[in-house]
Write an enzyme that holds these catalytic residues in place. Structure first.
Site, mmCIF file in Angstrom:
data_model
loop_
_atom_site.group_PDB
_atom_site.id
_atom_site.type_symbol
_atom_site.label_atom_id
_atom_site.label_comp_id
_atom_site.label_asym_id
_atom_site.label_seq_id
_atom_site.Cartn_x
_atom_site.Cartn_y
_atom_site.Cartn_z
ATOM 1 N N ARG A 85 80.218 40.788 58.183
ATOM 2 C CA ARG A 85 79.050 40.361 57.400
ATOM 3 C C ARG A 85 78.390 41.495 56.916
ATOM 4 O O ARG A 85 78.372 42.583 57.120
ATOM 5 C CB ARG A 85 78.157 39.949 58.981
ATOM 6 N N HIS A 433 41.024 26.764 29.027
ATOM 7 C CA HIS A 433 39.780 25.706 29.827
ATOM 8 C C HIS A 433 40.404 24.987 30.637
ATOM 9 O O HIS A 433 39.658 25.207 31.744
ATOM 10 C CB HIS A 433 39.018 25.127 28.454
ATOM 11 N N ARG A 540 28.676 29.728 35.559
ATOM 12 C CA ARG A 540 28.848 29.454 34.053
ATOM 13 C C ARG A 540 27.965 28.306 33.641
ATOM 14 O O ARG A 540 28.236 27.114 34.062
ATOM 15 C CB ARG A 540 30.126 29.132 33.322
ATOM 16 N N ARG A 596 25.306 33.380 34.487
ATOM 17 C CA ARG A 596 25.479 33.746 33.101
ATOM 18 C C ARG A 596 24.560 32.859 32.461
ATOM 19 O O ARG A 596 24.738 31.672 32.478
ATOM 20 C CB ARG A 596 26.798 33.691 32.886
ATOM 21 N N GLU A 723 32.532 42.089 27.544
ATOM 22 C CA GLU A 723 33.806 41.319 27.420
ATOM 23 C C GLU A 723 34.186 41.308 25.981
ATOM 24 O O GLU A 723 34.987 40.689 25.654
ATOM 25 C CB GLU A 723 33.550 39.764 27.647
ATOM 26 N N GLY A 744 34.156 40.897 31.997
ATOM 27 C CA GLY A 744 34.853 39.565 31.780
ATOM 28 C C GLY A 744 36.106 39.797 30.924
ATOM 29 O O GLY A 744 36.161 39.801 29.912
ATOM 30 N N THR A 745 37.085 39.924 32.172
ATOM 31 C CA THR A 745 38.310 40.201 31.752
ATOM 32 C C THR A 745 39.221 39.218 30.830
ATOM 33 O O THR A 745 40.162 39.419 30.130
ATOM 34 C CB THR A 745 39.404 40.858 32.642
ATOM 35 N N ASN A 746 38.937 37.925 30.896
ATOM 36 C CA ASN A 746 39.242 37.018 29.828
ATOM 37 C C ASN A 746 39.254 37.162 28.408
ATOM 38 O O ASN A 746 39.992 37.155 27.742
ATOM 39 C CB ASN A 746 38.690 35.543 30.541
ATOM 40 N N ASP A 747 37.833 37.158 28.019
ATOM 41 C CA ASP A 747 37.564 37.400 26.544
ATOM 42 C C ASP A 747 38.028 38.876 26.440
ATOM 43 O O ASP A 747 38.456 39.328 25.169
ATOM 44 C CB ASP A 747 35.948 37.052 26.359
ATOM 45 N N CYS A 809 34.756 39.792 36.722
ATOM 46 C CA CYS A 809 34.658 38.445 37.037
ATOM 47 C C CYS A 809 35.513 37.203 36.095
ATOM 48 O O CYS A 809 35.140 36.284 36.339
ATOM 49 C CB CYS A 809 33.050 38.020 36.717
#
Length: 854
Positions: A85, A433, A540, A596, A723, A744-747, A809
């Site tokens: 095995r 979105h 938001r 915000r 951002e 704001g790590t998205n933008d 955030c």
């Protein structure tokens, strides 16, 4: 020609060793199966004689250097049959198929006929020949398809078929057979497909394979013989439940084979059981499994064989488990004092908590896959397809579950998203979105569905294979893995039980970074509170304006010609905003709430279709041409880089003044009956110190006015959302006027890369596949690029203002990798979607525990 290494297999040899309680066997050198068998031997369980081959020994076999086969065989009785095995370091990495009954030949067949009976002996031999042909010699399994019957006649036909296909007689000596098996298994591990398969399961490129050679315990014979598996918990729930299967006259894991005439392990009203037929062996099995649980510190599945009424334990492997079972098992082991709480926390994969937080498609359910995309928000939901937000709201009014389909969502779709059970979009990425809102409200969401044709005007979807799925058809969205399924497969409900709560409590006691939630509405805040978020890190406010009764007022404000006209309309929105903030403050009960200020471009609130524009003209009592012209004049070529965020606050200050007043008046109201509220006001899209100065002046003036009017004192904190790359680079200047910097790590990711977070999903998979990016930077924080900006911003900000609060955030806030970065960079908290809060709490605890260990 393979060369042999003489006298390699002796007891306690590090490479080929007899498994004894004190043999030099380790998981990292011989694999998990070998180590487990040694532990069972230490427990004095009835384990057959076993020899373990190390990773190094198997590597040498793959290169053509066999160990001393005769020396290995000397560890076993001369007439013993053997099985081989795999023993990889992690059982999940798999390995080549086990080979049973090594040593079968004509002489052994004749001997076994006297003890097992003619048919049973022939069956053992036949099974071995077929297994050897397929797995060792790699012959076509179809060669045996024409052989019918059983017993000695079938055995003769199988041997003839082997000789015809292999052009050589079947090997007759045990040594020759074992050598062939070892060579085959060693080389199979290095095969391309096997290597790719285990790497997909997280194995390193150089992962090693060990092998165990074990004396066979026959599950066939004339007395009570059979084989099976037993475990003490349910693999689905983790609750105590003796389960498994037993099959008379069988070997290995035959009892689990589909269609096998196996029986239950414990007494069951549905049919016969091992407990009924062989109660002594059943009692021994339960006792052995209980001992293994206590001493091996894990829930184990026991593989066993009964030979003429005598029990043999062949192996023990960790119980296969769903995510909810993994939590229950780890917590119960800690409750029972078998493992410490810290180890229980480390045994649960943080992202696996999604299975507990959301309904999931049952992993065993049949799936009719229609299409797939990016798994943007986890969970599963079933409903009828609808193609507009209005249709979704109408379905909800009729108490009908629906799935909202859009090319891409906009803020105008939010009410429809709240009404739907899940969302599908043609476009978008992990921070689009639809994805952000979906995660925020716990709505399953699949975005960037590129393998289906969206025919929204016709109200239908077309699949790759040409099927048409129309409005009203029932589909299921699996947001956990990005699948869209036809119909309603079986699902499992969320399970936030006592085990989950205990795990979360233990996590909170260990972690050293705060976890907040992004929450836009009172409903979001309540979810965050339920998941024990330590506050709101991002509210938001613009999402509040899309609720019923507010959108028309908001549009009237946009159409206002003068500052005074705007203020007059905003006065009607003020009590609505104030009521929202009062609810948020009351729900969070004194915990920090970071609000915000208004961020999106104003045109997002205006209708884009002719019917919507006509309705707006009627509502505002304006000519349709005026409405159309005004909307066209507000459109921007690149609105995400246009008049939005702080730029609105500077050029249209009335909006921020109204919001500041609503925040301060709500602060006073909420503080009367509860803990004092200290609101945090965040300015979005800042890139220059002067922007902060202008907004702060206005906000301070509003605060002074409200304090005077109400005769009340209150405090607040003002900060910025970092951002833009310039804000990160100039954080030292900006921090002079701020109490906090929230990244704001998205933008910030979008602007750093020059990527549209809504459109990047179209090509991101190609970029990752071609190793342009290691991972989608909107899904996993880019430590080298975006992370460098976070480090610079945090260092420069604290150099100017040492007490400034640092956080992120963006959607990265819920990722364990991002939390690790933030802890190391000295951030105070991370904020993420409410349904990601438990994931973040557990990940933070694991990082703290790991940091103390190292």
């Amino acid at each position: 020609m393979l060369r042999c290494e003489r006298n390699a297999a002796v007891q306690n040899n590090p490479d080929t060793t007899l498994v004894t309680p004190d043999a030099p066997i380790h998981n990292v050198t011989h694999g998990g199966r070998a180590k487990c068998l040694q532990r069972l031997a230490r427990l004095d369980l009835p384990v057959p004689t076993t020899v373990a081959l190390s990773f190094d020994a198997v590597q040498r076999i793959a290169k053509g250097h066999l160990p001393d086969i005769d020396a290995i065989l000397e560890q076993f009785p001369q007439d013993a049959l053997l099985c081989a095995r795999p023993s990889s370091q992690d059982p999940d990495w798999g390995g080549p198929s086990a080979i049973l009954n090594i040593g079968m030949n004509d002489a052994r067949h004749e001997a076994l006929r006297d003890t097992l009976g003619t048919d049973a002996a022939a069956a053992v031999f036949t099974r071995f020949v077929q297994s050897y042909a397929i797995h060792v010699d790699r012959l076509d399994p179809d060669m045996f398809d024409t052989i019918t019957g059983e017993g000695s006649a079938a055995l003769a036909d199988v041997l003839d078929a082997y000789q015809h296909e292999a052009e050589t007689p079947f090997p007759i000596t045990r040594a020759e057979q074992l050598a062939g098996v070892l060579k085959s298994m060693a080389r199979a591990w290095d095969g391309t497909s096997a290597r790719l398969l285990r790497q997909a399961k997280g194995a390193p490129v150089d992962a090693g394979l060990g092998l165990v050679i074990q004396q066979m315990a026959f599950g066939v014979g004339q007395g009570e013989c059979g084989s099976g598996v037993l475990q003490l918990v349910s693999s689905k729930t983790g609750m105590p439940q003796i389960t498994g299967r037993y099959l008379r006259q069988s070997q290995g894991r035959d009892a689990l084979r589909s269609g096998a005439d196996s029986v239950f392990i414990s007494r069951d009203d549905r049919g016969p059981s091992l407990e009924d037929s062989v109660p002594d062996c059943f009692a021994q099995l339960v006792a052995h499994a209980t001992l293994m649980r206590e001493r091996l510190r894990a829930e184990m599945q026991v593989e066993f064989t009964i030979e003429n009424g005598q029990l043999h334990i062949l192996d023990g492997v960790r119980v296969s488990r769903s995510s909810r079972a993994a939590v229950r098992i780890a917590v119960q082991l800690a409750r029972d004092g078998i493992i410490p709480r810290q180890e229980a926390l480390m045994r649960v994969e943080p992202n696996a908590l999604n299975e507990l937080l959301h309904r999931q498609v049952d992993r065993h359910a049949k799936r009719d896959l229609l299409g797939s995309g990016i798994a943007a928000s986890p969970g599963a939901a079933t409903g009828r397809l609808v193609f507009s937000a209005n249709e979704a709201q109408a379905s909800a009014a009729r108490n009908e579950d629906c799935i909202l389909v859009r090319r891409e969502t906009s803020p105008e779709d939010i009410r429809g998203m709240h009404a739907a059970k899940a969302v599908i979009t043609e476009r978008g990425g992990i921070t689009s979105h639809a994805a952000v809102i979906g995660r925020g409200i716990g709505l399953p969401c699949v975005v960037g569905v590129g393998d289906m044709r969206f025919q929204t005007q016709l109200g239908q979807l077309q699949t790759k294979d040409g099927r048409i799925i129309k409005a009203g058809d029932i589909v299921t969205v699996d947001g956990t893995n990005g699948s869209i399924l036809l119909g309603a497969p079986e699902t499992l409900e969320a399970a936030l039980d006592d085990a989950f709560q205990d795990l979360m409590d233990w996590a909170d006691a260990e972690r050293d970074i705060d976890i907040r939630a992004n929450a836009d509405t009172p409903a979001d805040a309540q979810t965050a509170r339920n998941f024990a978020a330590q506050g709101i890190g991002l509210c938001r406010t613009e999402h509040m304006f899309f609720e019923d009764g507010r959108l028309t007022v908001m549009r009237e404000m946009i159409f206002a010609e003068t500052s005074d006209d705007r203020r007059a309309v905003l006065d009607r929105l003020l009590p609505m905003q104030r009521a929202d903030f009062i609810q948020l403050f009351n729900i969070m009960q004194g915990k920090p709430v970071c609000i915000r200020l208004f961020d999106p471009p104003l045109h997002e609130f205006l209708p884009t279709d002719r019917d919507g524009q006509r309705d707006l003209a009627d509502a505002l009592n304006l000519p349709l041409s005026d409405v159309t012209r005004r909307i066209e004049s507000m459109m921007e070529y690149n609105p995400m880089l246009g008049l939005r965020g702080v730029r609105l606050g500077v050029t249209v200050p009335e909006i921020y003044e109204m919001q500041a007043r609503a925040i301060f008046e709500a602060t006073i109201e909420a503080s009367r009956d509860g803990d004092p509220v200290v609101p945090e006001i965040m300015i979005p899209l800042v890139s220059a110190k002067r922007e902060v100065e202008l907004v702060r002046t206005n906000v301070d003036a509003v605060a002074a006015a409200v304090a005077t009017e109400r005769g009340a004192e209150f405090t607040y904190r003002l900060g910025v959302m970092v951002e833009t790359p310039r804000a990160a680079l100039r954080a030292g200047d900006i921090a002079q006027h701020c109490s906090f910097l929230s990244f704001g790590t998205n933008d910030l990711t979008q602007m750093t890369y020059g990527l549209s977070r809504d459109d990047a999903g179209r090509f991101m998979s190609d970029y990752v596949r071609k190793e342009v990016f290691v991972e989608d930077p909107f899904h996993t924080l880019d430590i080298d690029g975006v992370g460098e900006l976070l480090k610079l911003g945090s260092e420069r900000g604290r150099a100017t203002r040492p007490e400034v609060t640092l956080s992120i955030c963006g959607e990265h806030g819920g990722n364990p990798e991002s939390i690790k970065f933030c802890r190391e960079a000295g951030f105070d908290y991370v904020s993420c979607s409410p349904f990601r809060v438990p994931v973040a709490r557990l990940a933070a605890a694991q990082l703290a525990i790991a940091g103390r260990i190292t």
